[in-house]
Design a protein around this motif. Structure first.
Motif, PDB file in Angstrom:
ATOM      1  N   PHE A  67       0.771  -1.362  -0.010  1.00 49.48           N
ATOM      2  CA  PHE A  67      -0.063  -0.056  -0.040  1.00 49.48           C
ATOM      3  C   PHE A  67       0.940   1.127  -0.003  1.00 49.48           C
ATOM      4  N   PHE A  68       0.558   2.196  -0.399  1.00 48.91           N
ATOM      5  CA  PHE A  68       1.139   3.662  -0.354  1.00 48.91           C
ATOM      6  C   PHE A  68       0.174   4.473   0.309  1.00 48.91           C
ATOM      7  N   VAL A  69       0.893   5.498   1.036  1.00 52.46           N
ATOM      8  CA  VAL A  69       0.206   6.785   1.642  1.00 52.46           C
ATOM      9  C   VAL A  69       1.265   7.994   1.432  1.00 52.46           C
ATOM     10  N   VAL A  79      -6.609   9.149   6.762  1.00 49.27           N
ATOM     11  CA  VAL A  79      -6.467   8.429   5.131  1.00 49.27           C
ATOM     12  C   VAL A  79      -6.684   7.242   4.901  1.00 49.27           C
ATOM     13  N   LEU A  80      -7.679   6.991   4.047  1.00 49.39           N
ATOM     14  CA  LEU A  80      -7.638   5.371   3.690  1.00 49.39           C
ATOM     15  C   LEU A  80      -6.340   4.741   2.905  1.00 49.39           C
ATOM     16  N   VAL A  81      -5.833   3.704   3.743  1.00 47.62           N
ATOM     17  CA  VAL A  81      -4.704   3.234   3.084  1.00 47.62           C
ATOM     18  C   VAL A  81      -4.924   2.085   2.139  1.00 47.62           C
ATOM     19  N   GLY A  82      -5.911   1.426   2.487  1.00 49.60           N
ATOM     20  CA  GLY A  82      -6.338   0.138   1.873  1.00 49.60           C
ATOM     21  C   GLY A  82      -7.432  -0.592   2.306  1.00 49.60           C
ATOM     22  N   ARG A  83      -7.762  -1.837   1.853  1.00 50.42           N
ATOM     23  CA  ARG A  83      -8.905  -2.671   2.426  1.00 50.42           C
ATOM     24  C   ARG A  83      -8.278  -4.219   2.226  1.00 50.42           C
ATOM     25  N   GLU A 126      10.928  11.276   5.660  1.00 46.31           N
ATOM     26  CA  GLU A 126      12.181  11.455   5.876  1.00 46.31           C
ATOM     27  C   GLU A 126      12.492  10.716   7.324  1.00 46.31           C
ATOM     28  N   GLU A 127      11.453  10.553   8.350  1.00 43.07           N
ATOM     29  CA  GLU A 127      11.691  10.035   9.343  1.00 43.07           C
ATOM     30  C   GLU A 127      11.702   8.436   9.187  1.00 43.07           C
ATOM     31  N   GLN A 128      10.642   7.786   8.473  1.00 47.39           N
ATOM     32  CA  GLN A 128      10.505   6.341   8.230  1.00 47.39           C
ATOM     33  C   GLN A 128       9.768   6.265   6.802  1.00 47.39           C
ATOM     34  N   ALA A 129      10.440   5.325   6.066  1.00 51.47           N
ATOM     35  CA  ALA A 129       9.980   5.386   4.705  1.00 51.47           C
ATOM     36  C   ALA A 129       8.985   4.375   4.479  1.00 51.47           C
ATOM     37  N   GLN A 130       8.840   3.416   5.403  1.00 48.71           N
ATOM     38  CA  GLN A 130       7.931   2.354   4.979  1.00 48.71           C
ATOM     39  C   GLN A 130       7.624   1.560   6.302  1.00 48.71           C
ATOM     40  N   TYR A 131       6.606   0.748   6.261  1.00 57.73           N
ATOM     41  CA  TYR A 131       6.047   0.206   7.783  1.00 57.73           C
ATOM     42  C   TYR A 131       5.447  -1.353   7.264  1.00 57.73           C
ATOM     43  N   THR A 132       6.166  -2.309   7.960  1.00 52.98           N
ATOM     44  CA  THR A 132       5.756  -3.685   7.757  1.00 52.98           C
ATOM     45  C   THR A 132       4.486  -3.965   8.643  1.00 52.98           C
ATOM     46  N   LEU A 133       3.486  -4.563   8.169  1.00 49.20           N
ATOM     47  CA  LEU A 133       2.381  -4.748   8.925  1.00 49.20           C
ATOM     48  C   LEU A 133       1.805  -6.250   9.004  1.00 49.20           C
ATOM     49  N   THR A 134       1.060  -6.915   9.564  1.00 51.38           N
ATOM     50  CA  THR A 134       0.697  -8.304   9.453  1.00 51.38           C
ATOM     51  C   THR A 134      -0.993  -8.296   9.564  1.00 51.38           C
ATOM     52  N   VAL A 156       5.335   4.948   2.535  1.00 51.49           N
ATOM     53  CA  VAL A 156       5.397   6.486   2.551  1.00 51.49           C
ATOM     54  C   VAL A 156       5.697   7.124   1.434  1.00 51.49           C
ATOM     55  N   GLN A 157       4.780   7.773   0.589  1.00 50.55           N
ATOM     56  CA  GLN A 157       5.255   8.410  -0.678  1.00 50.55           C
ATOM     57  C   GLN A 157       5.606   9.478  -0.571  1.00 50.55           C
ATOM     58  N   ASP A 158       7.025   9.828  -1.218  1.00 50.82           N
ATOM     59  CA  ASP A 158       7.547  11.302  -0.815  1.00 50.82           C
ATOM     60  C   ASP A 158       6.957  12.291  -1.795  1.00 50.82           C
ATOM     61  N   ILE A 159       6.988  13.619  -1.057  1.00 50.91           N
ATOM     62  CA  ILE A 159       6.467  14.822  -1.846  1.00 50.91           C
ATOM     63  C   ILE A 159       7.740  15.736  -1.403  1.00 50.91           C
ATOM     64  N   ASN A 160       7.830  16.575  -2.212  1.00 51.32           N
ATOM     65  CA  ASN A 160       9.023  17.614  -2.023  1.00 51.32           C
ATOM     66  C   ASN A 160       8.724  18.574  -1.056  1.00 51.32           C
TER      67      ASN A 160
END
Length: 806
Positions: A67-69, A79-83, A126-134, A156-160
């Motif tokens: 998923f992307f946020v 924010v809806l991340v996914g289902r 910049e603090e954490q780029a991705q999260y691993t969930l179960t 986490v999708q980057d913005i400028n």
């Protein structure tokens, strides 16, 4: 405004991302194909049969496995991340979805019925780029797992949202002056915290905001280079350059950061030395001594350090031998110094050529011209009032001894070398001629004697003559004058030694008993000699004869035998000595011949007559010395005995009746009836006396003598005072430490509290008193005058009493 623009940009990107996500999900489900980014919650183990068997798997439902946020989302709703969805979910609500892993329950929450995952907090890539969930599906009533756990990732999708930064600014760099265009100065690098793999958020482009047209920067690398040729450090040394780094590839809407670069041009030897003037004028006085400074000059070189060093040298000129050139290490100036003295009267102007050059030359700039420069130095010689100069450096004269007063010795001459050519006055400094043997004519320098000179007293006279210019600055010059006193034969010869001649009584006739020689105080010439002869009065004596050896010596011979000391002990032989000087001088000298007793080998035993008279064999002188010693010893013994027998005065005076009392005589009026402190016997008792030791106060004893136990001491209360006094006198005579009690005691205490009061009338006549002095009338005629002065009653005058008083 910047912050509002950033918020609108983030909302736009969020909208685009969600739209893209929905379209991808729809397309995947309609195509029913397996793609990367989907994960089934219902997995069956693949059955692997034997070789050749076909593997079968059941039909699965697909969902996103990644998923992307979008980061920094600030909307009002989560924010809806996914289902998540399981194939066993029939929609009756009997299945419960559970989420675990990084951020589960805090950052990410799941709807346990629908499986929808929402992000409840704003995320920062910049603090954490991705999260691993179960994710897991369980029965709602029994919590029994219906599906095995499925792991998925939320990126986490980057913005400028991060501008570029220069971490090591400000920067300092240097580049040599006159560098070619494009010479690299330094490289600056900026960093961007955005994701460099996603979009253009971290793609930087460099540009120069300040520093044109002197420098430029490469857009992609950040290397700063020179942009202008022939940049001159002497014109401008430092430059402030501002570099900008912009993300988004430099396009509009990107973020930027700047840094400052201080660039310094370093020096190269691109400038030759140059004299500010072509001609330098200097002057020097003719009275200056070698080594003194004449003047200074300096060539300017705008370069610095070793490139600015300048060497100086004299190249030509008529003063090359008279002047020299040095360099001041502090000021880097050329210093012209006097090498030899100059003379105004000889030459008044000197010309010199001086060259300035760089010791270090840069070959790149040799085409620009020589790295040296020349200038002319004009040195004017100034006239100075110089002291007179003697014609000769020293003078030597001769004068005969015994010459009369006023004899000419010689002449000295000095002259004024100045243009004025003034007259010169001469004098002899007294410290060089203390006894004033000579005088000099102040005008012409003629030296004469003041009295006859004696060569035998002083053969040389070394004096000085001073010459002073008349009308000048009283400068003087001294010259040495050595005067030799020439010898004149004015001293008669005499014996070289005056020793007695000892002759034995048994001398044989014809024997030589002495060889005499002579000396002369006059200067001995090379051919000078002495002749000897007996004086006319003894020329025909029968005892001795003289033979002139013609070598300035003479031999004395014995003419007879039978000499006896008893008959004649001493013979006197007058001898006449002549020199061959001009004029010739002679003198008569007496030779003493003493007759002595000798043994058989002519060894002298004695030359005195006393041994024949005294049996003791002592001479008269020895006897007199012995008698004198005896007399002196007797006198010392008698004096010592007399001193020992002399009775000494006792140092402590005791009263015969009572040793504790003393008689004190008072010559004053006394202290009155209450004067009980007139004398205290305790003041005469020394505390040390109680122990038998009474130190003297008028001398400091060398040793402390203890009380001798052998001397008896009567008791303090003994009745036999006479024995006590004698004992004390004996101790005082033999004890040098006994104290002297012969001091004077003065007691000036008048007493206090007298009922009579003061009898003085000094203050009564000036002050009014309320006392009644009528009682003085009853004191008798002696107080009548006081009663008349101070009494109030009229008393009859008694002439007889007055007469008695007077």
């Amino acid at each position: 405004m910047k912050r509002e623009g950033l918020g609108l940009l983030r909302a736009f990107l969020l909208f685009v991302g969600v739209s893209a996500l929905c379209s991808v999900v729809a397309g995947a489900r309609s195509r029913n194909v397996e793609q990367k980014g989907h994960l089934s919650l219902h997995r069956h183990k693949e059955r692997t049969g034997k070789e050749g068997q076909v593997l079968h798997r059941s039909k699965r439902g697909w969902v996103w496995n990644q998923f992307f946020v979008i980061e920094e989302y600030t909307g009002p709703d989560p924010v809806l991340v996914g289902r998540l969805h399981s194939d066993v979910d029939s929609g009756d609500g009997n299945i419960k979805y559970i989420l675990s892993g990084e951020g589960a329950g805090t950052i990410f929450v799941i709807d346990d019925k629908t499986g929808n995952i929402h992000a409840t907090k704003t995320l920062d890539r910049e603090e954490q780029a991705q999260y691993t969930l179960t994710a897991q599906a369980v029965a709602r009533d029994t919590n029994k797992p219906l599906e095995p756990p499925s792991e998925f990732i939320v990126k986490v999708q980057d913005i400028n949202d991060n501008p570029p930064e220069f971490l090591h600014g400000p920067y300092y760099a240097s580049v040599p002056e006159m560098s070619n265009v494009g010479t690299s100065v330094m490289q600056v690098t900026a960093t961007d915290a955005d994701d460099p793999t996603y979009g253009n958020s971290a793609r930087l482009v460099y540009s120069i905001l300040q520093g044109q047209p002197y420098f430029s920067v490469e857009p992609q690398t950040g290397i700063i280079r020179t942009a202008l040729p022939n940049m001159d450090r002497e014109a401008r040394q430092e430059y402030d350059v501002v570099i900008q780094a912009k993300d988004m590839g430099g396009h509009m809407g990107g973020l930027s950061g700047t840094t400052e670069v201080k660039i310094t041009l370093t020096d190269v030897n691109d400038n030759p030395p140059k004299f500010p003037q072509s001609v330098y004028a200097m002057s020097v006085s003719e009275d200056k001594v070698p080594g003194e400074e004449v003047g200074r000059l300096k060539a300017k070189d705008p370069d610095i350090g070793e490139n600015g060093l300048v060497n100086y040298r004299l190249t030509e000129g008529d003063g090359m031998g008279l002047f020299e050139l040095t360099t001041d290490s502090q000021t880097r100036e050329a210093v012209v110094k006097l090498k030899k003295t100059v003379d105004f009267e000889t030459k008044r102007v000197y010309t010199l050529r001086v060259e300035a050059s760089n010791p270090i030359v840069d070959s790149r700039f040799l085409a620009w011209g020589p790295y040296k420069d020349e200038a002319t130095i004009k040195i004017m010689v100034e006239d100075a009032d110089e002291p007179p100069v003697f014609v000769a450096p020293s003078y030597s004269f001769e004068v005969e001894e015994n010459a009369p007063e006023g004899t000419l010795v010689g002449r000295v001459h000095a002259k004024d070398t100045d243009v004025a050519n003034n007259a010169v006055r001469y004098m002899i400094p007294r410290y060089t001629d203390v006894e004033q043997f000579f005088r000099i004519n102040t005008d012409d320098g003629m030296i004469t004697t003041t009295r006859p000179l004696d060569r035998e007293t002083q053969a040389w006279h070394n004096i000085s003559v001073s010459a002073t210019e008349i009308g000048g600055h009283h400068q003087d010059t001294k010259v040495r004058v050595n005067i030799k006193v020439k010898d004149v034969n004015d001293n008669a010869p005499e014996f070289a030694t005056n020793n007695e001649v000892l002759m034995c009584e048994s001398v044989t006739p014809g024997k030589i008993i002495e060889t005499v020689s002579a000396v002369d105080k006059d200067e001995m010439a090379h051919r000078q000699h002495f002749t000897f002869s007996l004086a006319p009065e003894v020329a025909h004596n029968h005892n001795f004869s003289l033979k002139d050896n013609r070598d300035s010596t003479a031999s004395i011979h014995v003419l007879r035998k039978g000499f006896s000391r008893l008959t004649q002990e001493v013979y006197y032989l007058p001898i006449e000595i002549n020199d061959n000087g001009f004029p010739a001088l002679s003198s008569t000298n007496v030779l003493t011949i003493r007759v002595c007793s000798c043994d058989s080998k002519d060894t002298i035993l004695s030359c005195n007559v006393e041994p024949y008279v005294l049996q003791a064999g002592l001479s008269t002188g020895a006897l007199i010395a012995i008698l004198a010693c005896i007399v002196i010893l007797l006198a010392i013994v008698v004096l010592f005995v007399a001193l020992r027998r002399q009775k000494k005065e006792p140092l402590i005076v005791f009263e015969e009746e009572d040793i504790r009392e003393n008689i004190i005589t008072y010559d004053d009026e006394g202290g009155g009836e209450e004067d009980t402190e007139a004398f205290d016997i305790a003041t005469l008792q020394n505390p040390d006396g109680a122990n038998g030791f009474l130190p003297r106060k008028d001398i400091k004893p060398e040793l402390q003598y203890p009380i001798r136990p052998g001397i008896g001491r009567p008791a303090a209360n003994s009745v036999d005072v006479d024995d006590f006094i004698k004992t004390r006198i004996a101790e005082a005579d033999s004890d040098p430490t006994a104290p002297p009690y012969d001091s004077i005691q003065i007691y000036g205490y008048e007493g206090r509290g007298s009922v009579a009061g003061s009898l003085s009338s000094l203050e009564s006549v000036t002050t009014e008193s309320d006392l009644d002095y009528d009682y003085l009338q009853s004191w008798g005629p002696r107080f009548k005058k006081l009663a008349d002065l101070y009494g109030t009653k009229d008393c009859p005058i008694n002439d007889g009493d007055d007469g008695e008083d007077s």
